[in-house]
Design an enzyme around this catalytic site. Structure first.
Site, PDB file in Angstrom:
ATOM      1  N   TYR A 173     -32.687  19.491 -21.898  1.00 35.18           N
ATOM      2  CA  TYR A 173     -33.961  19.819 -21.645  1.00 35.18           C
ATOM      3  C   TYR A 173     -35.052  19.162 -21.182  1.00 35.18           C
ATOM      4  O   TYR A 173     -35.458  19.578 -20.022  1.00 35.18           O
ATOM      5  CB  TYR A 173     -34.503  19.750 -23.508  1.00 35.18           C
ATOM      6  CG  TYR A 173     -36.054  20.005 -23.597  1.00 35.18           C
ATOM      7  CD1 TYR A 173     -36.513  21.378 -22.923  1.00 35.18           C
ATOM      8  CD2 TYR A 173     -36.706  19.179 -24.054  1.00 35.18           C
ATOM      9  CE1 TYR A 173     -37.976  21.497 -23.352  1.00 35.18           C
ATOM     10  CE2 TYR A 173     -38.206  19.496 -24.366  1.00 35.18           C
ATOM     11  CZ  TYR A 173     -38.578  20.657 -24.034  1.00 35.18           C
ATOM     12  OH  TYR A 173     -40.151  20.937 -23.988  1.00 35.18           O
TER      13      TYR A 173
ATOM     14  N   LYS B 225     -36.639  20.615 -17.466  1.00 31.61           N
ATOM     15  CA  LYS B 225     -37.798  20.831 -17.513  1.00 31.61           C
ATOM     16  C   LYS B 225     -38.208  19.849 -16.051  1.00 31.61           C
ATOM     17  O   LYS B 225     -39.341  20.241 -15.477  1.00 31.61           O
ATOM     18  CB  LYS B 225     -38.498  20.354 -18.616  1.00 31.61           C
ATOM     19  CG  LYS B 225     -38.378  21.307 -19.875  1.00 31.61           C
ATOM     20  CD  LYS B 225     -38.850  22.764 -19.569  1.00 31.61           C
ATOM     21  CE  LYS B 225     -40.645  22.513 -19.688  1.00 31.61           C
ATOM     22  NZ  LYS B 225     -40.897  23.927 -19.881  1.00 31.61           N
TER      23      LYS B 225
END
Length: 494
Positions: free
Chosen positions: A237, A241
């Site tokens: 994640y 990102k």
């Protein structure tokens, strides 16, 4: 820079929001419609094959939520008519070119009318498949910025990121951009194209082997962890990102860009009502486990600061940042939206408040009996020490048993296998959450504080109250006991 009124700023605007079924996007939509009904249009992009499917998802997964009860109350019988005038659901897929909007006329309308884009589309799963995470969090950012460049009247782009793209840094973490190719561990330069190519090749290889979907998912999840760790990120994640931010900063051209980096997002503090949340999010897993009497030991330190912020304060920061961007000469602003610097909240505080709450309002077990929770959790400062504990607790007592013995109606072999799966699951949770439970950083929020101070000087009391994002105004004891945990129990606990 002089602030006016957020109400006036939003008047007549056309805003395109991606990831419209997500937690933050729902709150943003509700807030805008509630404070400025004269918004011109909200285009809500949802993953769907077409507008019909998107409209169904909008009603089933967004507007039907209790979050909208205040707005429904304001409009009464006219609610459906109001929504139909102001909101249009659009089927999309941010991981492909043109955001997957197949209807040419609709796409041209969006390009011609959109004033503001808010990119809230994301997969927030720490253990996501690499291809899925890259498609949404990384390549999605590229597709968004390319779409934005073709919007003829676009004023600004706001991208929702996360403060934890910093990885496991210590000390004061500044509101600074990532350079293209930057890594967290000084490894060889990160090349996003190579990461994309590796992902695609691994998928092709698995498909050529006729691998099952379960095998593909497992391999791609493990690959995500491997590639993330290689460059210094704790999970896929944060890794994807971070790459998404790099692309936006590299490709944005003259588009004014806001990057919002919230920390751990909790339930609403005040609006539209206290305590609204969806599901069990990040550290709330440990609150729920504690309430269920299943958290005797965990990785973490009582002294660790949990940088948490109520969801409505995140939304308020985002909306005020949009107004500020419309008046500023700066083309890129990054905002940490958190509490660790100005109003720190520690694991020990959360544990004590959870004990207070569940002692007074215990959860019940499957037989309806109240669950007793222990006063103190034994916190361990490393994953390895936790692993040693659960091995002693769950595995070693079974070592000497005869294979033919029956234990809880299972053979020893089956029971042993079941225990191994339980231990594996517990270890997986601890590895995923360790970067947050042992985090030693403090997020600087200089840009966000300057925004708050400037807004205060505008002396618009209505705006200051309705768009409060000041973490120093949070009374953690009152909020956790009277809003957050009750909301978590009501909306998140199964």
């Amino acid at each position: 820079m002089e602030f006016g009124s957020v109400h006036n700023f939003l008047d007549g605007k056309t805003i395109l929001v991606t990831g419209a079924t997500g937690f933050l996007a729902k709150l943003l939509v509700e807030k805008i419609l509630r404070v400025q009904p004269n918004i011109k249009k909200l285009y809500l992009l949802l993953r769907a094959a077409d507008s019909e499917e998107a409209t169904k998802r909008l009603h089933d997964e967004v507007l039907s939520k209790e979050l909208f009860r205040v707005l429904r109350g304001m409009w009464g019988a006219d609610f459906v008519s109001f929504i139909s005038q102001k909101v249009l659901a659009v089927g999309c897929d941010v991981s492909v070119e043109n955001l997957g909007i197949k209807d040419t006329k609709l796409r041209e309308m969006l390009l011609a009318e959109t004033d503001i884009i808010v990119n809230a589309a994301a997969t927030t799963n720490f253990y996501e498949r690499l291809d899925v995470a890259m498609g949404i969090n990384t390549m999605g950012a590229l597709n968004i910025v390319n779409f934005a460049k073709n919007c003829s009247k676009l004023q600004m782009l706001l991208h929702v990121s996360t403060a934890y793209i910093c990885g496991e840094r210590k000390g004061l973490v500044a509101e600074e951009p990532f350079a293209m190719g930057e890594t967290l561990n000084g490894s060889s330069k990160l090349d996003i194209n190579i990461e994309k190519l590796l992902t695609e090749e691994k998928l092709k290889e698995l498909e050529a082997e006729n691998a099952s979907e379960k095998t593909i998912t497992s391999v791609m999840k493990n690959l995500g962890t491997i590639r993330s760790n290689l460059h210094g990120w704790p999970n896929v994640y944060a890794f994807t990102k971070a790459m998404g931010e790099m692309i936006l900063l590299k490709m944005k051209g003259d588009i004014p860009l806001i990057i919002a980096r919230p920390t751990i997002i909790l339930s609403t503090h005040s609006e539209p009502f206290p305590g609204w949340i969806e599901g069990v999010r990040t550290v709330d897993l440990f609150v729920v486990m504690y309430g269920k009497g299943k958290l005797g030991r965990s990785v973490g330190r009582r002294s660790t600061i949990i940088d948490a912020i109520p969801a409505d304060m995140v939304i308020n920061s985002m909306i005020v940042a949009l107004e500020a961007c419309s008046k500023s000469c700066s083309k890129t602003l990054i905002y940490h939206i958190g509490s660790s610097l100005r109003n720190p909240f520690r694991i020990s505080d959360l544990e004590d408040l959870a004990h207070q709450y569940f002692t007074k309002h215990p959860l019940t077990d499957m037989f309806g009996k109240p669950v007793a929770c222990s006063k103190k959790v034994s916190w361990m400062s490393s994953v390895s020490s936790f692993h040693r504990y659960i091995n002693i607790r769950y595995m070693l007592p079974l070592k000497g048993l005869n294979v033919m013995n029956k234990v809880c109606c299972y053979s020893h072999e089956a029971f042993y296998s079941e225990r191994k799966l339980k231990v594996k699951k517990m270890m997986g949770i601890m590895r995923l959450y360790k970067p947050y439970l042992l985090f030693e950083g403090i997020f600087d929020d200089k840009n966000a504080e300057n925004l708050r101070m400037t807004k205060m000087k505008a002396k618009d009391d209505d705006d200051v109250g309705r768009f409060n994002s000041d973490p120093t105004t949070i009374d953690w004891t009152h909020y956790v006991l009277n809003a957050h945990i009750p909301g978590l129990v009501k909306y998140g606990v199964k």
